[in-house]
Design an enzyme around this catalytic site. Sequence first.
Site, PDB file in Angstrom:
ATOM      1  N   LYS A 110       0.696   4.885   6.768  1.00 49.68           N
ATOM      2  CA  LYS A 110       0.195   5.704   5.658  1.00 49.68           C
ATOM      3  C   LYS A 110       0.863   7.074   5.721  1.00 49.68           C
ATOM      4  O   LYS A 110       1.551   7.412   6.671  1.00 49.68           O
ATOM      5  CB  LYS A 110      -1.331   5.884   5.730  1.00 49.68           C
ATOM      6  N   SER A 138       0.801  -1.229   0.000  1.00 49.01           N
ATOM      7  CA  SER A 138       0.000   0.000   0.000  1.00 49.01           C
ATOM      8  C   SER A 138       0.830   1.273   0.000  1.00 49.01           C
ATOM      9  O   SER A 138       0.314   2.345  -0.320  1.00 49.01           O
ATOM     10  CB  SER A 138      -0.946   0.010   1.208  1.00 49.01           C
TER      11      SER A 138
END
Length: 203
Positions: free
Chosen positions: A100, A52
Amino acid sequence: MSESLPQSETKKANQKQENPIVEIVKTVVMAVVLSFGIRTFVAEARYIPSSSMEPTLQINDRLIIEKMTYRFREPQRGEIIVFDATEAIEQLGWNGAFIKRVIGLPGDEVIVRDGDVMVNGQILKESYIQEAPKYDFGPVVVPDNSYLVLGDNRNNSSDSHVWGYVPDENIIGRATVRFWPFHRLGGIDENSAYADTLIESPQ
């Protein structure tokens, strides 16, 4: 004629010479306590289990997550953070820690449209992403004490456009150094990370 120590002093001297096993146990306990303290309050190692955050972070990269910075200031746009799963994430059946990039700060308006990410009406120039996002999202306004985060692999990332915001109490720390693999050893580029020079108004 030699003098012998009184019995009480001899006993004290023997007490000072502790069993080597006791010394080893003390050393191990102290090492565990120090390790726990460092991991809890200073820094810890983490690995990347998914794609990701590609291309910035690759699967199986090992990182140092430092925990001191956010004791003195708030996260900044562009920093890569590690955080515990939020309630919304857990409702989707996932748990553990996530990593993230911070995109929206408290009070920011964020829109994803036509392949661009806009913050407060300005397009982010993002040279580090895998490809432009193929989804539309927002506009949303980031709540107080929360952050909007996205993966650099925008089209293969479960992030704020799926499950919402990260409350500041869920943040574990900031990714700072990659120590494995050795050929990519070094600091993690945060693009300094969204300085005004990296933001342009839409045409």
